[in-house]
Design a protein around this motif. Sequence first.
Motif, PDB file in Angstrom:
ATOM      1  N   LYS A 238      -3.085 -12.515 -18.810  1.00 39.01           N
ATOM      2  CA  LYS A 238      -3.475 -13.550 -17.850  1.00 39.01           C
ATOM      3  C   LYS A 238      -4.978 -13.542 -17.625  1.00 39.01           C
ATOM      4  O   LYS A 238      -5.638 -14.594 -17.656  1.00 39.01           O
ATOM      5  N   ASP A 239      -5.538 -12.362 -17.441  1.00 36.17           N
ATOM      6  CA  ASP A 239      -6.979 -12.267 -17.205  1.00 36.17           C
ATOM      7  C   ASP A 239      -7.766 -12.783 -18.395  1.00 36.17           C
ATOM      8  O   ASP A 239      -8.782 -13.493 -18.231  1.00 36.17           O
ATOM      9  N   GLN A 240      -7.313 -12.455 -19.601  1.00 33.39           N
ATOM     10  CA  GLN A 240      -8.019 -12.887 -20.797  1.00 33.39           C
ATOM     11  C   GLN A 240      -7.945 -14.406 -20.959  1.00 33.39           C
ATOM     12  O   GLN A 240      -8.945 -15.054 -21.304  1.00 33.39           O
ATOM     13  N   LEU A 241      -6.788 -14.981 -20.689  1.00 31.01           N
ATOM     14  CA  LEU A 241      -6.642 -16.425 -20.818  1.00 31.01           C
ATOM     15  C   LEU A 241      -7.455 -17.170 -19.770  1.00 31.01           C
ATOM     16  O   LEU A 241      -8.045 -18.224 -20.055  1.00 31.01           O
ATOM     17  N   MET A 242      -7.509 -16.641 -18.570  1.00 27.89           N
ATOM     18  CA  MET A 242      -8.324 -17.295 -17.537  1.00 27.89           C
ATOM     19  C   MET A 242      -9.808 -17.200 -17.878  1.00 27.89           C
ATOM     20  O   MET A 242     -10.577 -18.131 -17.616  1.00 27.89           O
ATOM     21  N   GLU A 243     -10.208 -16.088 -18.503  1.00 21.56           N
ATOM     22  CA  GLU A 243     -11.602 -15.965 -18.930  1.00 21.56           C
ATOM     23  C   GLU A 243     -11.907 -16.960 -20.043  1.00 21.56           C
ATOM     24  O   GLU A 243     -12.975 -17.597 -20.044  1.00 21.56           O
ATOM     25  N   LEU A 244     -10.982 -17.116 -20.981  1.00 20.10           N
ATOM     26  CA  LEU A 244     -11.191 -18.051 -22.081  1.00 20.10           C
ATOM     27  C   LEU A 244     -11.306 -19.485 -21.595  1.00 20.10           C
ATOM     28  O   LEU A 244     -11.973 -20.321 -22.214  1.00 20.10           O
ATOM     29  N   THR A 245     -10.657 -19.804 -20.490  1.00 18.12           N
ATOM     30  CA  THR A 245     -10.685 -21.173 -19.962  1.00 18.12           C
ATOM     31  C   THR A 245     -11.650 -21.318 -18.787  1.00 18.12           C
ATOM     32  O   THR A 245     -11.581 -22.320 -18.062  1.00 18.12           O
ATOM     33  N   GLN A 246     -12.538 -20.347 -18.608  1.00 18.87           N
ATOM     34  CA  GLN A 246     -13.504 -20.375 -17.500  1.00 18.87           C
ATOM     35  C   GLN A 246     -12.794 -20.584 -16.154  1.00 18.87           C
ATOM     36  O   GLN A 246     -13.233 -21.352 -15.303  1.00 18.87           O
ATOM     37  N   SER A 247     -11.649 -19.889 -16.030  1.00 18.37           N
ATOM     38  CA  SER A 247     -10.845 -19.873 -14.797  1.00 18.37           C
ATOM     39  C   SER A 247     -10.166 -21.196 -14.485  1.00 18.37           C
ATOM     40  O   SER A 247      -9.577 -21.355 -13.413  1.00 18.37           O
ATOM     41  N   ARG A 248     -10.206 -22.149 -15.414  1.00 18.20           N
ATOM     42  CA  ARG A 248      -9.571 -23.443 -15.154  1.00 18.20           C
ATOM     43  C   ARG A 248      -8.067 -23.402 -15.388  1.00 18.20           C
ATOM     44  O   ARG A 248      -7.327 -24.213 -14.859  1.00 18.20           O
ATOM     45  N   GLY A 249      -7.607 -22.488 -16.241  1.00 19.11           N
ATOM     46  CA  GLY A 249      -6.203 -22.456 -16.614  1.00 19.11           C
ATOM     47  C   GLY A 249      -5.957 -23.241 -17.894  1.00 19.11           C
ATOM     48  O   GLY A 249      -6.849 -23.911 -18.426  1.00 19.11           O
ATOM     49  N   VAL A 250      -4.732 -23.179 -18.377  1.00 21.29           N
ATOM     50  CA  VAL A 250      -4.349 -23.778 -19.662  1.00 21.29           C
ATOM     51  C   VAL A 250      -3.618 -25.099 -19.410  1.00 21.29           C
ATOM     52  O   VAL A 250      -2.765 -25.189 -18.527  1.00 21.29           O
ATOM     53  N   ASP A 251      -3.941 -26.105 -20.202  1.00 21.79           N
ATOM     54  CA  ASP A 251      -3.362 -27.433 -20.006  1.00 21.79           C
ATOM     55  C   ASP A 251      -1.884 -27.501 -20.377  1.00 21.79           C
ATOM     56  O   ASP A 251      -1.081 -28.088 -19.654  1.00 21.79           O
ATOM     57  N   VAL A 252      -1.536 -26.937 -21.530  1.00 23.74           N
ATOM     58  CA  VAL A 252      -0.146 -26.964 -22.002  1.00 23.74           C
ATOM     59  C   VAL A 252       0.263 -25.555 -22.387  1.00 23.74           C
ATOM     60  O   VAL A 252      -0.435 -24.889 -23.164  1.00 23.74           O
ATOM     61  N   ILE A 253       1.375 -25.099 -21.840  1.00 25.89           N
ATOM     62  CA  ILE A 253       1.904 -23.776 -22.148  1.00 25.89           C
ATOM     63  C   ILE A 253       3.318 -23.957 -22.665  1.00 25.89           C
ATOM     64  O   ILE A 253       4.154 -24.592 -22.001  1.00 25.89           O
ATOM     65  N   VAL A 254       3.604 -23.447 -23.852  1.00 27.84           N
ATOM     66  CA  VAL A 254       4.953 -23.502 -24.414  1.00 27.84           C
ATOM     67  C   VAL A 254       5.458 -22.071 -24.533  1.00 27.84           C
ATOM     68  O   VAL A 254       4.873 -21.259 -25.247  1.00 27.84           O
ATOM     69  N   ASP A 255       6.539 -21.776 -23.818  1.00 28.64           N
ATOM     70  CA  ASP A 255       7.100 -20.429 -23.780  1.00 28.64           C
ATOM     71  C   ASP A 255       8.314 -20.374 -24.701  1.00 28.64           C
ATOM     72  O   ASP A 255       9.375 -20.925 -24.382  1.00 28.64           O
ATOM     73  N   PHE A 256       8.149 -19.708 -25.846  1.00 25.02           N
ATOM     74  CA  PHE A 256       9.237 -19.574 -26.802  1.00 25.02           C
ATOM     75  C   PHE A 256      10.068 -18.319 -26.560  1.00 25.02           C
ATOM     76  O   PHE A 256      10.980 -18.029 -27.329  1.00 25.02           O
ATOM     77  N   VAL A 257       9.775 -17.576 -25.492  1.00 27.57           N
ATOM     78  CA  VAL A 257      10.496 -16.341 -25.183  1.00 27.57           C
ATOM     79  C   VAL A 257      11.457 -16.568 -24.020  1.00 27.57           C
ATOM     80  O   VAL A 257      12.657 -16.328 -24.131  1.00 27.57           O
ATOM     81  N   GLY A 258      10.919 -16.972 -22.886  1.00 28.82           N
ATOM     82  CA  GLY A 258      11.765 -17.284 -21.746  1.00 28.82           C
ATOM     83  C   GLY A 258      12.196 -16.085 -20.929  1.00 28.82           C
ATOM     84  O   GLY A 258      13.229 -16.133 -20.245  1.00 28.82           O
ATOM     85  N   SER A 259      11.435 -15.004 -20.965  1.00 30.81           N
ATOM     86  CA  SER A 259      11.740 -13.859 -20.109  1.00 30.81           C
ATOM     87  C   SER A 259      11.078 -14.056 -18.748  1.00 30.81           C
ATOM     88  O   SER A 259      10.208 -14.925 -18.578  1.00 30.81           O
ATOM     89  N   ALA A 260      11.471 -13.236 -17.781  1.00 33.58           N
ATOM     90  CA  ALA A 260      10.846 -13.327 -16.463  1.00 33.58           C
ATOM     91  C   ALA A 260       9.342 -13.091 -16.566  1.00 33.58           C
ATOM     92  O   ALA A 260       8.548 -13.772 -15.914  1.00 33.58           O
TER      93      ALA A 260
END
Length: 378
Positions: A238-260
């Motif tokens: 989560k921290d790495q992804l927020m850094e990559l997006t300059q804390s804006r978050g990700v526009d589209v997230i596709v979860d192919f796992v579906g765990s908690a």
Amino acid sequence: MKAFKLVQWGQPGQYVEIPEPRPGPNDVLIRMRGAGLCRSDLDMMDSPPGSAPYASSVDPNYVLGHENAGYVAELGANVTDLGVGEAVVVHHLPHCGNCAACTGGHENYCQAFKRGAIATGRGCGGDGGLAEFLVVPRTEVISVGFDVDPADYAPLTDAAVTAYHAVRTAVQRLKPGTSAALIGIGGLGMYGVQFVKLLSSAQIYAVDTSEDRLKVAREVGADSTILFQEKDEGKAAKDQLMELTQSRGVDVIVDFVGSAATLQLAARISRRQGRIVLVGMHPGAGSTLEVGWGRIATSCEFAISLGSTRQDLREVCELAKQGKLRIDVQKFGFDQIPQAYEELRAGTLTGRAVVVFPNPKTGADASLQGPVYLHSKL
């Protein structure tokens, strides 16, 4: 003919003898060439009697195999637009053609075949393709021509097309300057990365627990890869992804796992006006997401994507025929089905497991001395 059936819930599949099926007037008899194996097959075999979602919804005693491709062996009297020997693939979800979902162009949500959280069909409640022959209504068969080996197309009929449909539901949000995160780079996620690359100019972030799968993600187009560490429930990811997006978050997230844990990650990295698409059905309790103020970005949509449409499959096969998809296949002979499922369970496969049958055009025996690998574009 010999077939591989789920005879009882909670037990491995078994080889059995069944009658050879015959086509009705609007059917196609397919001589099977390739049948892909899927993690959901294991979930079905592992299901205790009465348990959700499978054993509470359908009866056992059906032939497994829902990723099916082969050659036309015989045509029903009313089928005039296919030829014997033509290579075909089978759409993995049957449909009635009459309900509101079907007439609205969403046959993957057909009410006639809905059973709880799942849809019944070939290899899930009905006889699938782990047998020499398979009968399918003409409306659920798509031609891929006369000059291809349909075994190589088998994984496209579920793994690839399910990922394609999920990505398509959100692709309108992926404008230049946006981002997409694909969580779980297995049999579906590897295709998901490719489809986001083909259909958009978004930055692609691939998330997985395996460095080997992340390497594949980079090879097929991911811009950045993020290791999901189960020990911290994905907090570092989560921290790495927020850094990559300059804390804006990700526009589209596709979860192919579906765990908690993966659902929590999706919520933590969500962005306003974004979209989370859940594809994976992780076994076990607790695979849920709490939503509410402060738990998910405000105005972010959450959707569960089921299967695909026939048009989706037609488009995926066309992309493959144009050489635009990488398809990784690990082939097994019909007598190696238990071994293939063992390797699927152990996570040691290097491609989508496909059971191959004799090629009627060459007379080649499908018995394999160990698996054969295909890592290429068609």
